[in-house]
Design a protein around this motif. Structure first.
Motif, PDB file in Angstrom:
ATOM      1  N   SER A  58       0.827  -1.206   0.000  1.00 17.35           N
ATOM      2  CA  SER A  58       0.000   0.000   0.000  1.00 17.35           C
ATOM      3  C   SER A  58       0.865   1.260   0.000  1.00 17.35           C
ATOM      4  O   SER A  58       0.566   2.234  -0.703  1.00 17.35           O
ATOM      5  N   ILE A  59       1.971   1.245   0.772  1.00 20.50           N
ATOM      6  CA  ILE A  59       2.871   2.408   0.826  1.00 20.50           C
ATOM      7  C   ILE A  59       3.525   2.642  -0.526  1.00 20.50           C
ATOM      8  O   ILE A  59       3.608   3.771  -1.017  1.00 20.50           O
ATOM      9  N   LEU A  60       3.996   1.558  -1.149  1.00 18.33           N
ATOM     10  CA  LEU A  60       4.636   1.680  -2.465  1.00 18.33           C
ATOM     11  C   LEU A  60       3.663   2.215  -3.502  1.00 18.33           C
ATOM     12  O   LEU A  60       4.023   3.034  -4.364  1.00 18.33           O
ATOM     13  N   LEU A  61       2.419   1.753  -3.422  1.00 17.97           N
ATOM     14  CA  LEU A  61       1.402   2.237  -4.357  1.00 17.97           C
ATOM     15  C   LEU A  61       1.123   3.717  -4.140  1.00 17.97           C
ATOM     16  O   LEU A  61       0.991   4.484  -5.112  1.00 17.97           O
ATOM     17  N   ASP A  62       1.063   4.161  -2.888  1.00 21.68           N
ATOM     18  CA  ASP A  62       0.847   5.578  -2.589  1.00 21.68           C
ATOM     19  C   ASP A  62       2.007   6.436  -3.093  1.00 21.68           C
ATOM     20  O   ASP A  62       1.805   7.523  -3.643  1.00 21.68           O
ATOM     21  N   ILE A  63       3.244   5.921  -2.911  1.00 21.98           N
ATOM     22  CA  ILE A  63       4.413   6.661  -3.392  1.00 21.98           C
ATOM     23  C   ILE A  63       4.372   6.797  -4.910  1.00 21.98           C
ATOM     24  O   ILE A  63       4.662   7.865  -5.475  1.00 21.98           O
ATOM     25  N   LEU A  64       3.996   5.721  -5.580  1.00 22.68           N
ATOM     26  CA  LEU A  64       3.898   5.751  -7.045  1.00 22.68           C
ATOM     27  C   LEU A  64       2.842   6.749  -7.502  1.00 22.68           C
ATOM     28  O   LEU A  64       3.037   7.481  -8.478  1.00 22.68           O
ATOM     29  N   ARG A  65       1.741   6.811  -6.789  1.00 21.76           N
ATOM     30  CA  ARG A  65       0.681   7.768  -7.135  1.00 21.76           C
ATOM     31  C   ARG A  65       1.169   9.212  -6.973  1.00 21.76           C
ATOM     32  O   ARG A  65       0.904  10.066  -7.821  1.00 21.76           O
ATOM     33  N   VAL A  66       1.888   9.462  -5.864  1.00 22.48           N
ATOM     34  CA  VAL A  66       2.399  10.819  -5.620  1.00 22.48           C
ATOM     35  C   VAL A  66       3.399  11.226  -6.697  1.00 22.48           C
ATOM     36  O   VAL A  66       3.361  12.347  -7.223  1.00 22.48           O
ATOM     37  N   ILE A  67       4.321  10.304  -7.041  1.00 17.64           N
ATOM     38  CA  ILE A  67       5.322  10.599  -8.066  1.00 17.64           C
ATOM     39  C   ILE A  67       4.649  10.868  -9.410  1.00 17.64           C
ATOM     40  O   ILE A  67       5.024  11.804 -10.128  1.00 17.64           O
TER      41      ILE A  67
END
Length: 279
Positions: A58-67
């Motif tokens: 979930s954290i990796l997915l959120d980081i990808l969304r922000v980037i």
């Protein structure tokens, strides 16, 4: 004599207990303490590992969304600011607020440059901004390097105070702030054959009026460009030109350039216009 073995009584089920609990107490074997102690930690670790994997994903997915959002926002902003020139900030002529020199000028205070120091900012050195001065005030015109840089139509104004040229239009000859004598371009040419039609008193009064009108025209012509740069959002204020004590008296008085002198005319003979209208 041995005592008779005591018969163990079967526990009576409590009618208030849940039927399933009663059934387990009668027919099923409950796990021992050792079995429980081994099974529960194993299940707990498996559950924690599963939750960790879910949280990490979930954290990796959120980081990808922000980037992704930042990338799209940056590309869109670059496109808007550059007027459609680039999505990736490859702007050939960036606005002032994207230049380090512009921000430095905002916080460092005004610069005081001598004419020799100012000449170093004429655009020939690509590592330096392009400065020009008008009426003693310096501005950064790097935002319009095509015009004020080498080869540009107004390159004559870069690296100096060419206030005189703004009025006379003689870009090459009048790259100086010395305005003495510029008013002559608005004064009529003296011609004794025509000037004799006025009395001495009338002629002197007329010449004084002509001089004041000419000086006002010079002032207005220069003031137009002074206000242009002062009010411009494109050209940032830099500082002031330092002049030697006694200037401009320390320099020889310039002659009016030939291009400006071409506009001078002789006076009209008094009453000639009225005679022409009568005919």
């Amino acid at each position: 004599m041995a005592e008779p073995a005591t018969r163990r009584r079967k526990p009576v089920a409590d009618p208030n207990l849940h039927p399933r609990i009663t059934e387990l107490s009668d027919s099923e074997d409950l796990p021992s303490g050792d079995d429980i102690s081994q099974t529960k930690p194993a299940r707990t670790r498996a559950k924690i590992d599963e939750e960790d994997r879910t949280t990490t994903g979930s954290i990796l997915l959120d980081i990808l969304r922000v980037i992704t959002f930042l990338f799209l926002a940056s590309s869109s902003l670059s496109y808007l600011i550059s007027g459609g020139e680039s999505f990736f900030w490859g702007i050939s002529d960036p606005p002032n607020y994207l230049k380090s020199t512009w921000w430095k000028s905002k916080f460092s205070g005004p610069l005081y440059l001598t004419p020799a120091e100012l000449s170093q900012y004429d655009g020939t050195d690509p590592t330096k901004p392009i400065y020009l001065a008008i009426n003693g005030t310096i501005y950064d015109v790097s935002a319009n390097a095509r015009t004020y840089g080498p080869g540009g139509s107004y390159h004559w104004f870069a690296g100096c105070d060419a206030s005189r040229a703004y009025v006379t239009g003689c870009f090459a000859e009048d790259r100086t702030p010395d305005m003495r004598g510029v008013e002559e371009m608005y004064l009529p040419i003296d011609d004794p054959k025509i000037d004799k039609f006025w009395t001495k008193e009338e002629f002197e009064a007329m010449r004084e009026k002509e001089l004041q009108e000419a000086l006002q025209k010079v002032h207005d012509g220069l003031d137009h460009w002074v206000k242009f740069f002062k009010n411009s959002k494109k050209y940032a204020f830099v500082g002031y030109v330092k002049r030697p004590k006694g200037w401009p008296g320390t320099e020889p008085r310039r002659k009016l350039c030939s291009e400006a002198a071409k506009g001078r005319k002789r006076r009209e003979i008094p009453g000639k216009d009225k005679e022409g209208e009568g005919k």
